[in-house]
Design a protein around this motif. Structure first.
Motif, PDB file in Angstrom:
ATOM      1  N   CYS A   1      -0.011 -14.543  -1.185  1.00 22.76           N
ATOM      2  CA  CYS A   1      -0.756 -13.302  -1.030  1.00 22.76           C
ATOM      3  C   CYS A   1      -2.107 -13.495  -1.695  1.00 22.76           C
ATOM      4  CB  CYS A   1      -0.028 -12.138  -1.691  1.00 22.76           C
ATOM      5  SG  CYS A   1       1.562 -11.729  -0.923  1.00 22.76           S
TER       6      CYS A   1
ATOM      7  N   VAL B   1      -5.624 -11.588  -3.040  1.00 16.48           N
ATOM      8  CA  VAL B   1      -6.242 -10.318  -3.405  1.00 16.48           C
ATOM      9  C   VAL B   1      -7.729 -10.571  -3.602  1.00 16.48           C
ATOM     10  CG1 VAL B   1      -6.271  -8.416  -5.052  1.00 16.48           C
ATOM     11  CG2 VAL B   1      -4.104  -9.579  -4.518  1.00 16.48           C
TER      12      VAL B   1
ATOM     13  N   GLU C   1      -8.784  -5.904   1.187  1.00 16.59           N
ATOM     14  CA  GLU C   1      -8.557  -6.397  -0.165  1.00 16.59           C
ATOM     15  C   GLU C   1      -7.352  -7.311  -0.256  1.00 16.59           C
ATOM     16  OE1 GLU C   1      -7.389  -4.110  -4.117  1.00 16.59           O
ATOM     17  OE2 GLU C   1      -9.554  -4.069  -3.769  1.00 16.59           O
ATOM     18  N   VAL C   2      -6.367  -7.146   0.604  1.00 16.22           N
ATOM     19  CA  VAL C   2      -5.131  -7.928   0.497  1.00 16.22           C
ATOM     20  C   VAL C   2      -4.812  -8.572   1.836  1.00 16.22           C
ATOM     21  CG1 VAL C   2      -2.664  -7.873  -0.004  1.00 16.22           C
ATOM     22  CG2 VAL C   2      -4.218  -6.415  -1.307  1.00 16.22           C
ATOM     23  N   GLU C   3      -4.510  -9.854   1.806  1.00 17.09           N
ATOM     24  CA  GLU C   3      -4.050 -10.575   2.996  1.00 17.09           C
ATOM     25  C   GLU C   3      -2.935 -11.529   2.587  1.00 17.09           C
ATOM     26  OE1 GLU C   3      -7.404 -12.534   4.740  1.00 17.09           O
ATOM     27  OE2 GLU C   3      -8.154 -10.709   5.705  1.00 17.09           O
ATOM     28  N   ARG C   4      -2.243 -12.008   3.583  1.00 21.04           N
ATOM     29  CA  ARG C   4      -1.193 -13.000   3.350  1.00 21.04           C
ATOM     30  C   ARG C   4      -1.501 -14.226   4.196  1.00 21.04           C
ATOM     31  NH1 ARG C   4       5.038 -12.356   5.284  1.00 21.04           N
ATOM     32  NH2 ARG C   4       5.803 -14.425   4.654  1.00 21.04           N
TER      33      ARG C   4
ATOM     34  N   PRO D   1       1.011  -8.848   6.035  1.00 18.19           N
ATOM     35  CA  PRO D   1       0.681  -8.632   4.629  1.00 18.19           C
ATOM     36  C   PRO D   1       1.577  -7.627   3.928  1.00 18.19           C
ATOM     37  CG  PRO D   1      -0.830  -7.409   6.008  1.00 18.19           C
ATOM     38  CD  PRO D   1       0.062  -8.182   6.945  1.00 18.19           C
ATOM     39  N   GLU D   2       2.528  -7.035   4.626  1.00 13.32           N
ATOM     40  CA  GLU D   2       3.359  -5.994   4.037  1.00 13.32           C
ATOM     41  C   GLU D   2       4.010  -6.436   2.727  1.00 13.32           C
ATOM     42  OE1 GLU D   2       5.066  -2.360   3.419  1.00 13.32           O
ATOM     43  OE2 GLU D   2       3.560  -2.926   4.907  1.00 13.32           O
TER      44      GLU D   2
ATOM     45  N   CYS E   1       2.871  -8.199   0.514  1.00 13.58           N
ATOM     46  CA  CYS E   1       1.852  -8.337  -0.527  1.00 13.58           C
ATOM     47  C   CYS E   1       1.408  -6.985  -1.085  1.00 13.58           C
ATOM     48  CB  CYS E   1       0.634  -9.061   0.029  1.00 13.58           C
ATOM     49  SG  CYS E   1       0.967 -10.735   0.635  1.00 13.58           S
ATOM     50  N   ALA E   2       1.818  -5.897  -0.440  1.00 11.33           N
ATOM     51  CA  ALA E   2       1.361  -4.563  -0.859  1.00 11.33           C
ATOM     52  C   ALA E   2       1.969  -4.194  -2.201  1.00 11.33           C
ATOM     53  CB  ALA E   2       1.732  -3.547   0.210  1.00 11.33           C
TER      54      ALA E   2
END
Length: 226
Positions: free
Chosen positions: A178, A180, A197-200, A222-223, A225-226
């Motif tokens: 992940c 950030v 802001e967040v990706e996988r 990306p779920e 990584c949330a």
């Protein structure tokens, strides 16, 4: 621009010689040398003023240049000077093998190169040739050249990486991470656009001699990584 779009850029090997940034100065000087003269005939062991030992400091190498980088293509009131780290830390699990740890170090170096490209550094400043191979290398070089033509650059904090998993075989490894990217804004021709802001990412690492280099990347859901 999302890393998703970057991963779609076609590899262009002919672009490998292009660079958005200048060569970093080496910052080292040749040490000074002094010539010694032979003692004249009949000289005694008694010191004379000219025989006094040289007490001046030994010549020192000049300090290396600061590892900072002034980002290009930003409006005058948005000028930004940043560090270009050689590696982004990917913490290994406590039970990681030596091979897994080596892969994660190499993956962290690749991610630092990728950040540098996004932040406007050239191929040499980003060290991308040392951290990636085709097809990923070609994609990033293509993105670099396109960024120059579009005057595109990203500002923000360095990527923070959280490891989800790592697996290693004889010649390849897979790293699930992940990423950030806090406060990332992309400027294109001076126009700002906030970034996710967040990706996988799924990194494919390929063994290269005694080390590893990134050969491919893919986006994933990306779920987690949330």
């Amino acid at each position: 621009m999302s890393r998703r779009l970057l991963a779609l850029v076609a590899a262009t090997a002919a672009l490998a010689g292009c660079s958005a940034g200048g060569d970093a100065p080496e910052g080292l000087s040749e040490p000074a040398t002094t010539a010694s003269a032979s003692a004249p005939a009949g000289a005694t062991d008694e010191p004379t003023p000219s025989d006094d030992p040289d007490t001046s400091p030994a010549p020192q190498d000049e300090p290396r240049p600061s590892p900072t980088f002034t980002q290009p293509f930003l409006p005058p009131d948005e000028q930004s000077v940043i560090d270009l780290p050689a590696e982004l830390v990917i913490e290994p699990p406590d039970d990681a093998t030596d091979d897994e740890r080596a892969v994660l170090v190499a993956a962290g170096r690749f991610m630092a190169s990728w950040d540098a490209i996004l932040f406007g550094a050239g191929d040499e400043q980003s060290d991308i040739f040392a951290t990636s191979v085709e097809p990923q290398l070609g994609r990033l070089l293509n993105y670099l050249v396109e960024s120059v033509s579009k005057q595109r650059v990203i500002v923000g904090e360095p990527t923070v990486i959280e490891l989800r998993s790592v697996s290693v075989t004889a010649e390849t490894a897979e790293v699930d991470i992940c990423t950030v990217m806090r406060h990332w804004v992309q400027y294109t021709g001076g126009t700002p656009e906030p970034q996710p802001e967040v990706e996988r990412l799924l990194l494919t690492m390929t063994r290269d001699g005694d080390g590893w280099r990134a050969s491919d990347t893919a986006q994933a859901d990306p779920e987690p990584c949330a």
